[in-house]
Design a protein around this motif. Structure first.
Motif, PDB file in Angstrom:
ATOM      1  N   ALA A  79       0.904  -0.990  -0.017  1.00  0.00           N
ATOM      2  CA  ALA A  79       0.102   0.011   0.053  1.00  0.00           C
ATOM      3  C   ALA A  79       0.792   1.340  -0.211  1.00  0.00           C
ATOM      4  O   ALA A  79       1.796   1.205   0.614  1.00  0.00           O
ATOM      5  N   PRO A  80       0.558   2.397  -0.451  1.00  0.00           N
ATOM      6  CA  PRO A  80       1.152   3.693  -0.609  1.00  0.00           C
ATOM      7  C   PRO A  80       0.826   4.196   1.029  1.00  0.00           C
ATOM      8  O   PRO A  80       0.034   4.176   1.329  1.00  0.00           O
ATOM      9  N   GLU A 121       2.114   7.428   2.730  1.00  0.00           N
ATOM     10  CA  GLU A 121       2.990   8.823   2.685  1.00  0.00           C
ATOM     11  C   GLU A 121       3.936   9.006   4.059  1.00  0.00           C
ATOM     12  O   GLU A 121       3.463   8.607   5.046  1.00  0.00           O
ATOM     13  N   ILE A 177       6.321   7.249   4.864  1.00  0.00           N
ATOM     14  CA  ILE A 177       6.912   5.839   5.038  1.00  0.00           C
ATOM     15  C   ILE A 177       7.568   5.017   4.143  1.00  0.00           C
ATOM     16  O   ILE A 177       8.615   4.539   3.764  1.00  0.00           O
ATOM     17  N   PHE A 225       1.197   9.590  -2.622  1.00  0.00           N
ATOM     18  CA  PHE A 225       0.674  10.288  -3.455  1.00  0.00           C
ATOM     19  C   PHE A 225       1.693  11.155  -3.814  1.00  0.00           C
ATOM     20  O   PHE A 225       2.135  11.828  -3.220  1.00  0.00           O
ATOM     21  N   GLN A 280       1.266   6.832  -7.544  1.00  0.00           N
ATOM     22  CA  GLN A 280      -0.192   7.227  -7.235  1.00  0.00           C
ATOM     23  C   GLN A 280      -0.075   8.784  -7.250  1.00  0.00           C
ATOM     24  O   GLN A 280       0.650   9.335  -6.903  1.00  0.00           O
ATOM     25  N   TYR A 294      -9.199   5.729  10.171  1.00  0.00           N
ATOM     26  CA  TYR A 294      -8.660   4.124  10.469  1.00  0.00           C
ATOM     27  C   TYR A 294      -9.546   3.691  11.548  1.00  0.00           C
ATOM     28  O   TYR A 294      -9.154   2.464  11.720  1.00  0.00           O
ATOM     29  N   ASN A 354      -8.086  -4.156   0.425  1.00  0.00           N
ATOM     30  CA  ASN A 354      -7.182  -3.350   1.123  1.00  0.00           C
ATOM     31  C   ASN A 354      -8.072  -3.184   2.477  1.00  0.00           C
ATOM     32  O   ASN A 354      -8.872  -2.676   2.301  1.00  0.00           O
ATOM     33  N   GLY A 355      -7.296  -3.418   3.514  1.00  0.00           N
ATOM     34  CA  GLY A 355      -7.681  -2.833   4.593  1.00  0.00           C
ATOM     35  C   GLY A 355      -7.559  -4.073   6.037  1.00  0.00           C
ATOM     36  O   GLY A 355      -8.211  -5.074   5.942  1.00  0.00           O
ATOM     37  N   ILE A 409      -5.408  -6.401   7.117  1.00  0.00           N
ATOM     38  CA  ILE A 409      -4.723  -7.476   7.142  1.00  0.00           C
ATOM     39  C   ILE A 409      -3.405  -7.408   7.852  1.00  0.00           C
ATOM     40  O   ILE A 409      -2.412  -6.862   7.133  1.00  0.00           O
ATOM     41  N   PHE A 410      -3.267  -7.646   9.097  1.00  0.00           N
ATOM     42  CA  PHE A 410      -2.152  -7.442  10.051  1.00  0.00           C
ATOM     43  C   PHE A 410      -1.446  -8.825  10.197  1.00  0.00           C
ATOM     44  O   PHE A 410      -0.303  -8.697  10.496  1.00  0.00           O
ATOM     45  N   MET A 423      -3.950  -5.758  -1.006  1.00  0.00           N
ATOM     46  CA  MET A 423      -2.951  -4.722  -0.884  1.00  0.00           C
ATOM     47  C   MET A 423      -2.805  -4.786   0.742  1.00  0.00           C
ATOM     48  O   MET A 423      -3.717  -4.881   1.503  1.00  0.00           O
ATOM     49  N   LEU A 424      -1.459  -4.799   1.197  1.00  0.00           N
ATOM     50  CA  LEU A 424      -0.761  -4.916   2.629  1.00  0.00           C
ATOM     51  C   LEU A 424      -0.524  -3.302   2.918  1.00  0.00           C
ATOM     52  O   LEU A 424       0.320  -3.139   2.267  1.00  0.00           O
ATOM     53  N   GLY A 425      -0.934  -2.806   3.845  1.00  0.00           N
ATOM     54  CA  GLY A 425      -0.502  -1.591   4.594  1.00  0.00           C
ATOM     55  C   GLY A 425       0.209  -1.724   5.789  1.00  0.00           C
ATOM     56  O   GLY A 425       1.412  -2.044   5.825  1.00  0.00           O
ATOM     57  N   TYR A 469       5.405   1.045  14.513  1.00  0.00           N
ATOM     58  CA  TYR A 469       5.022  -0.381  13.800  1.00  0.00           C
ATOM     59  C   TYR A 469       5.604  -1.440  14.353  1.00  0.00           C
ATOM     60  O   TYR A 469       5.367  -2.653  14.707  1.00  0.00           O
TER      61      TYR A 469
HETATM   62  C1  LIG Z   1       0.926   6.689   7.392  1.00  0.00           C
HETATM   63  C2  LIG Z   1       0.004   6.347   6.396  1.00  0.00           C
HETATM   64  C3  LIG Z   1      -0.007   6.881   5.190  1.00  0.00           C
HETATM   65  C4  LIG Z   1      -0.615   6.639   4.043  1.00  0.00           C
HETATM   66  N1  LIG Z   1      -0.498   7.244   2.928  1.00  0.00           N
HETATM   67  C5  LIG Z   1      -1.265   6.918   1.927  1.00  0.00           C
HETATM   68  C6  LIG Z   1      -1.182   7.545   0.443  1.00  0.00           C
HETATM   69  O1  LIG Z   1      -0.078   8.279   0.216  1.00  0.00           O
HETATM   70  N2  LIG Z   1      -2.000   7.062  -0.307  1.00  0.00           N
HETATM   71  C7  LIG Z   1      -2.957   6.191  -0.343  1.00  0.00           C
HETATM   72  O2  LIG Z   1      -3.821   5.954  -1.143  1.00  0.00           O
HETATM   73  N3  LIG Z   1      -3.293   5.798   0.798  1.00  0.00           N
HETATM   74  C8  LIG Z   1      -2.401   6.067   1.884  1.00  0.00           C
HETATM   75  N4  LIG Z   1      -2.807   5.492   3.195  1.00  0.00           N
HETATM   76  C9  LIG Z   1      -3.638   4.303   3.368  1.00  0.00           C
HETATM   77  C10 LIG Z   1      -3.124   2.853   2.982  1.00  0.00           C
HETATM   78  O3  LIG Z   1      -2.514   2.946   1.688  1.00  0.00           O
HETATM   79  C11 LIG Z   1      -4.056   1.974   3.258  1.00  0.00           C
HETATM   80  O4  LIG Z   1      -5.391   2.252   2.271  1.00  0.00           O
HETATM   81  C12 LIG Z   1      -4.814   2.075   4.529  1.00  0.00           C
HETATM   82  O5  LIG Z   1      -3.632   2.025   5.760  1.00  0.00           O
HETATM   83  C13 LIG Z   1      -5.525   0.645   5.069  1.00  0.00           C
HETATM   84  O6  LIG Z   1      -4.651  -0.463   4.656  1.00  0.00           O
HETATM   85  P1  LIG Z   1      -4.051  -1.189   5.917  1.00  0.00           P
HETATM   86  O7  LIG Z   1      -5.077  -1.777   6.924  1.00  0.00           O
HETATM   87  O8  LIG Z   1      -3.464  -2.579   5.247  1.00  0.00           O
HETATM   88  O9  LIG Z   1      -2.996  -0.583   6.662  1.00  0.00           O
HETATM   89  C14 LIG Z   1      -1.792   5.818   4.264  1.00  0.00           C
HETATM   90  C15 LIG Z   1      -1.982   5.169   5.563  1.00  0.00           C
HETATM   91  C16 LIG Z   1      -1.003   5.128   6.371  1.00  0.00           C
HETATM   92  C17 LIG Z   1      -1.342   4.608   7.897  1.00  0.00           C
END
Ligand SMILES: Cc1cc2nc3c(=O)[nH]c(=O)nc-3n(C[C@H](O)[C@H](O)[C@H](O)COP(=O)(O)O)c2cc1C
Length: 318
Positions: free
Chosen positions: A6-7, A9, A11, A34, A64, A170, A193-194, A196-197, A216-218, A273
């Motif tokens: 996942a993108p 910002e 990090i 982005f 992105q 979140y 996406n969402g 999945i930890f 997609m993993l964030g 994290y």
């Molecule tokens: C610190 C941080 C920065 C993020 N920056 C972006 C970003 O630049 N573009 C974007 O589409 N989503 C951004 N997100 C959202 C993540 O891409 C992702 O959709 C969100 O964390 C949910 O996925 P996860 O539960 O796997 O973390 C950001 C999330 C976090 C925590």
């Protein structure tokens, strides 16, 4: 299953993505945080550095773009295409107030007529793969049913859905019922996406949605950079690898940032994290947080790696 980074910002810039690639190499697409173009320029210097081909060798990187202006989006996408990118992604998910009030990110979801006009223009003009990363609406999950009708008009590379509302930020849980509807309604391929930890989260998700082929993993990857490997191979965490990953990050940040303070800021943000990989680590976390210089920081991190074993988030049982 295909796994995307996942993108995120601040990090997952190119240094982070390269460290992931060189240590673990199990991600199919790396999305950049982005890029926010404006009338005068496509990229600021940080954004440009992040997408320079020499900083993205070997990885399938997807830049992105966050914009509600079709002209700016097209200009930036063409610039990226000329650098060799095959695909760009549109951010329709960012929930932050400053972005949303300017009708960007998730803020654009509330202006469906304008959104459709924007999509018309970019899909008409561009000849490269376009994917969209979206939330399910601003305030009400019902909004999604109109959004999907709009999305279905365009031949997207894929539609990445983080099934939360803008107003959720979140908090709360991803809305899996709306996601289930999205799967049956979408004409485009869907990526989930969402939240999945852990391997357990992943297994619960795939048990309900066996037809989903891409995830997609964030934040889960910020904690466990080998999450995709642990999910698919069931291997236990490798402390030496994790240490190598950490050391590459720290060294590479040192090369491009001036002064200990900036490097420490970056690394401490990550430890928010990563610390969850170590059981019983509060005292080490405190030392890392308190470090004012890199030598103190390194000593604190060394002590943690020496004294503690890694655990799998969610349990070592696999
Ligand atoms: C610190 C941080 C920065 C993020 N920056 C972006 C970003 O630049 N573009 C974007 O589409 N989503 C951004 N997100 C959202 C993540 O891409 C992702 O959709 C969100 O964390 C949910 O996925 P996860 O539960 O796997 O973390 C950001 C999330 C976090 C925590």
């Amino acid at each position: 299953m295909r796994f995307y980074l996942a993108p995120m910002e601040g990090i997952t810039g190119y240094i982070y993505r390269n460290a992931l690639y060189s240590c673990y190499n199990n991600i199919d697409k790396y999305f950049t945080p982005f890029i926010m173009p404006n009338r005068n320029r496509c990229f600021n210097s940080r954004e440009l550095k992040d997408v320079l081909p020499e900083n993205n060798r070997g990885m399938y990187t997807v830049p992105q773009i966050l914009s509600n202006n079709a002209e700016d989006f097209v200009k930036t996408a063409l610039e990226l295409q000329s650098m060799g990118y095959e695909e760009v992604n549109l951010n329709l998910g960012c929930p932050s107030r400053t972005v949303v009030t300017k009708m960007r990110g998730a803020g654009f979801l509330g202006e469906q007529k304008l959104l459709e006009k924007f999509l018309d223009e970019i899909f008409d003009t561009l000849d490269l793969k376009l994917s969209v990363k979206t939330r399910i609406g601003m305030e009400d999950a019902e909004e999604f049913y109109e959004l999907i009708e709009i999305y279905n008009k365009y031949p997207m590379e894929e539609l990445i859905i983080h099934p939360r509302l803008q107003t959720d930020y979140y908090k709360n849980k991803p809305n899996l019922d709306v996601f289930a509807d999205a799967l049956s309604l979408s004409r485009n391929r869907v990526c989930y996406n969402g939240d999945i930890f852990t391997k357990k989260d992943y297994e619960a998700f795939t048990a309900r949605f066996p037809q989903v082929e891409t995830v997609m993993l964030g934040r889960g990857m910020l904690t466990d950079p080998d999450l995709a490997g642990h999910i698919t191979k069931g291997t236990l965490p490798d402390k030496e690898k994790f240490r190598e990953f950490h050391n590459i990050l720290c060294t590479e940040y040192e090369k491009v940032m001036s002064g200990d303070r900036n490097v420490l800021f970056k690394m401490k943000e990550l430890w928010f994290y990563m610390i969850h990989m170590f059981p019983d680590s509060a005292k080490y976390a405190k030392k890392i947080k308190k470090a004012q210089h890199l030598n103190e920081y390194r000593a604190a991190v060394d002590a943690l790696f020496c004294d503690r074993e890694l655990r799998m988030p969610g349990g070592n049982e696999g």
